[in-house]
Design an enzyme around this catalytic site. Sequence first.
Site, PDB file in Angstrom:
ATOM      1  N   HIS A 205       0.797  -1.230   0.000  1.00 19.15           N
ATOM      2  CA  HIS A 205       0.000   0.000   0.000  1.00 19.15           C
ATOM      3  C   HIS A 205       0.833   1.287   0.000  1.00 19.15           C
ATOM      4  O   HIS A 205       0.283   2.376  -0.053  1.00 19.15           O
ATOM      5  CB  HIS A 205      -0.951   0.033   1.197  1.00 19.15           C
ATOM      6  CG  HIS A 205      -0.259   0.340   2.495  1.00 19.15           C
ATOM      7  ND1 HIS A 205       0.411  -0.601   3.207  1.00 19.15           N
ATOM      8  CD2 HIS A 205      -0.121   1.507   3.179  1.00 19.15           C
ATOM      9  CE1 HIS A 205       0.924  -0.043   4.287  1.00 19.15           C
ATOM     10  NE2 HIS A 205       0.629   1.235   4.296  1.00 19.15           N
TER      11      HIS A 205
HETATM   12  C1  UD1 Z   1      -2.285   5.563   5.711  1.00 24.65           C
HETATM   13  C2  UD1 Z   1      -0.995   6.071   6.390  1.00 24.65           C
HETATM   14  C3  UD1 Z   1       0.073   4.993   6.288  1.00 24.65           C
HETATM   15  C4  UD1 Z   1      -0.426   3.677   6.834  1.00 24.65           C
HETATM   16  C5  UD1 Z   1      -1.702   3.304   6.101  1.00 24.65           C
HETATM   17  C6  UD1 Z   1      -2.272   1.995   6.562  1.00 24.65           C
HETATM   18  C7  UD1 Z   1      -0.542   8.471   6.246  1.00 24.65           C
HETATM   19  C8  UD1 Z   1       0.282   9.499   5.582  1.00 24.65           C
HETATM   20  N1  UD1 Z   1      -0.470   7.250   5.703  1.00 24.65           N
HETATM   21  O1  UD1 Z   1      -2.015   5.396   4.339  1.00 24.65           O
HETATM   22  O2  UD1 Z   1       1.199   5.395   7.042  1.00 24.65           O
HETATM   23  O3  UD1 Z   1       0.563   2.694   6.651  1.00 24.65           O
HETATM   24  O4  UD1 Z   1      -2.670   4.350   6.310  1.00 24.65           O
HETATM   25  O5  UD1 Z   1      -3.405   1.653   5.828  1.00 24.65           O
HETATM   26  O6  UD1 Z   1      -1.208   8.773   7.211  1.00 24.65           O
HETATM   27  N2  UD1 Z   1      -9.387   4.765   1.513  1.00 24.65           N
HETATM   28  C9  UD1 Z   1     -10.562   4.060   1.489  1.00 24.65           C
HETATM   29  N3  UD1 Z   1     -11.124   3.707   2.681  1.00 24.65           N
HETATM   30  C10 UD1 Z   1     -10.575   4.027   3.887  1.00 24.65           C
HETATM   31  C11 UD1 Z   1      -9.367   4.746   3.895  1.00 24.65           C
HETATM   32  C12 UD1 Z   1      -8.785   5.101   2.714  1.00 24.65           C
HETATM   33  O7  UD1 Z   1     -11.091   3.747   0.436  1.00 24.65           O
HETATM   34  O8  UD1 Z   1     -11.144   3.661   4.932  1.00 24.65           O
HETATM   35  C13 UD1 Z   1      -8.731   5.101   0.234  1.00 24.65           C
HETATM   36  C14 UD1 Z   1      -9.014   6.508  -0.204  1.00 24.65           C
HETATM   37  O9  UD1 Z   1      -9.245   6.498  -1.543  1.00 24.65           O
HETATM   38  C15 UD1 Z   1      -7.726   7.239   0.089  1.00 24.65           C
HETATM   39  C16 UD1 Z   1      -6.680   6.142  -0.029  1.00 24.65           C
HETATM   40  O10 UD1 Z   1      -7.334   4.950   0.358  1.00 24.65           O
HETATM   41  O11 UD1 Z   1      -7.527   8.294  -0.772  1.00 24.65           O
HETATM   42  C17 UD1 Z   1      -5.482   6.354   0.859  1.00 24.65           C
HETATM   43  O12 UD1 Z   1      -5.891   6.594   2.225  1.00 24.65           O
HETATM   44  P1  UD1 Z   1      -5.001   7.548   3.171  1.00 24.65           P
HETATM   45  O13 UD1 Z   1      -5.618   7.629   4.521  1.00 24.65           O
HETATM   46  O14 UD1 Z   1      -4.721   8.826   2.458  1.00 24.65           O
HETATM   47  O15 UD1 Z   1      -3.613   6.838   3.250  1.00 24.65           O
HETATM   48  P2  UD1 Z   1      -3.185   5.300   3.279  1.00 24.65           P
HETATM   49  O16 UD1 Z   1      -2.574   4.962   1.978  1.00 24.65           O
HETATM   50  O17 UD1 Z   1      -4.293   4.427   3.780  1.00 24.65           O
END
Ligand code: UD1
Length: 363
Positions: A205
């Site tokens: 991820h």
């Molecule tokens: C975040 C953390 C990362 C951690 C990871 C674990 C930061 C900078 N990054 O990254 O350190 O290892 O979480 O998962 O804080 N999304 C969904 N559903 C959700 C959450 C996210 O669909 O419940 C999708 C969204 O499209 C979003 C993307 O995933 O844009 C990324 O989510 P985001 O919270 O920005 O960062 P992670 O890649 O999950």
Amino acid sequence: MAGIISVVGARPNFMKVAPLYEEIKSRGGEQILVHTGQHYDENMSKVFFDDLSMPTPDIYFGIGSGSHASQTARVMLEFEKTVQEYEPELVIVVGDVNSTVACALVCAKMNVPVAHVEAGLRSFDRTMPEEINRIVTDSVSDFLLTPSIEANENLLREGTDPGKIHFVGNIMIDSLHRSVKSSTKSTALEDYCVEPSEYGIMTLHRPANVDDSESLFYLVESACMASQDTPIIFPIHPRTKKMFGKEKFETLIQSSNLRICDPLGYLDFIRLLSNSKFVLTDSGGIQEESTALGIPCLTLRENTERPITVSMGTNTIVGKNRELMISLVSEILKTGGKKGKIPDLWDGNTASRISDVIQFAIS
Ligand code: UD1
């Protein structure tokens, strides 16, 4: 006035706060649980509360996704109001996600003490958003609760006051120890039709691996090759799934031994991890969990902020080196792979040691 506010925001936070919340409660501490809502899908958040027997958060911000600046800023605006209203004696933040740095910064500006659990980790790679979050959070925190001696050394090298640093061990292992037992009720092995020690697991991820379609395709293709003699279960993170819409991924996976599924709950994941033959991952937490469980881990990154998992544990840094990945998987299938030792204070009692350090806010 509240005693302690504990903050969770994203998936890797939940298993770090759960044992500490429980320990503080058992000592009679007054506490408020804040969930920023950085992760919001049922299988990225709610299922972890159920699996870890965590209470429903007292306060939920519902921040959701967004750019780094907007996500961090929205958490800050909400958390400032919470701190104003509850006037906590201490705020506990964990890990390195955007919610962590946002809440630590708010406290620093409002003169509220902050305890950072998992302080001092450094990948020395400032292109990782988490590395910026670690450096900033540590620099404004009052209690730096570290999982390893290397973490203490990193902080000391940066000129941190030694009085702020407390080597308490790895809080994730507290949750892991409890959950390995309760995970026997999970049906994940049956659900994915695998026998103990006859499969691998992969998670991906990190933006550096998955945000670019070519890079993700190369890694998935490498895993497909490595899966020739053994299935690999691949629960897909939402960030990664976004990139998977393209036809070329479907064609690749259909002809391989890679088994794709939705993100798993904690107990299902621990059930699969603890029975697996090996792990391919770019997660930080899984590098630690696999070391604690004695399962060989191949890390699909160029560096790690958790070097103790390499020097003492079962972890090997593989990056995007396809030949190395395939040869190490084949070696693991033949010989069992790298054997490690459990690092100091990864013993399931970290919540208790942290509570001793922050006892002033509990009693
Ligand atoms: C975040 C953390 C990362 C951690 C990871 C674990 C930061 C900078 N990054 O990254 O350190 O290892 O979480 O998962 O804080 N999304 C969904 N559903 C959700 C959450 C996210 O669909 O419940 C999708 C969204 O499209 C979003 C993307 O995933 O844009 C990324 O989510 P985001 O919270 O920005 O960062 P992670 O890649 O999950």
